[in-house]
Scaffold this motif. Structure first.
Motif, short mmCIF file in Angstrom:
data_model
loop_
_atom_site.label_atom_id
_atom_site.label_comp_id
_atom_site.label_asym_id
_atom_site.label_seq_id
_atom_site.Cartn_x
_atom_site.Cartn_y
_atom_site.Cartn_z
N HIS A 205 -4.42 7.04 -1.85
CA HIS A 205 -3.59 5.85 -1.65
C HIS A 205 -3.95 4.79 -2.68
O HIS A 205 -5.04 4.80 -3.25
CB HIS A 205 -3.70 5.32 -0.22
N THR B 26 0.95 5.83 -0.60
CA THR B 26 0.25 7.11 -0.66
C THR B 26 1.04 8.00 -1.59
O THR B 26 2.26 8.11 -1.45
CB THR B 26 0.16 7.76 0.73
N GLU C 70 0.85 -1.20 0.00
CA GLU C 70 0.00 0.00 0.00
C GLU C 70 0.88 1.24 0.00
O GLU C 70 1.86 1.32 0.73
CB GLU C 70 -0.93 0.01 1.20
N LYS D 193 3.29 2.80 2.83
CA LYS D 193 2.61 2.80 4.12
C LYS D 193 3.33 1.90 5.12
O LYS D 193 3.44 2.23 6.28
CB LYS D 193 1.16 2.38 3.93
#
Length: 78
Positions: free
Chosen positions: A18, A11, A9, A57
């Motif tokens: 995201h 951003t 993940e 992340k």
């Protein structure tokens, strides 16, 4: 060389958007680019980004790969 694995993940920098890394591509000049997918309302978008364009992340999703010194040997044929 450190890379982030698919499914990581991210951003996007300077944004609250995201997404997730879909694929990793390494070119012959040691450049790594990531195909990232994200939702924008009802639309799913994908595009290619350099690692400088996003934050990860979970830094534990980083992997180190390398190609150590390869030893060349000559095969004998009888």
């Amino acid at each position: 060389m450190e890379i982030f694995q698919p499914g990581t993940e991210i951003t996007f920098k300077n944004s609250h958007i995201h997404g997730f890394i879909r694929t990793v591509t390494m070119s012959s000049n040691n450049t790594v680019v990531y195909n990232i997918g994200w939702w924008a309302g009802d639309n799913y978008n994908t595009s290619v980004f350099m690692p400088e364009e996003f934050d990860v992340k979970n830094a534990e999703d980083k992997k180190t790969i390398g190609f150590g010194k390869l030893e060349k040997t000559n095969a004998k044929v009888d």
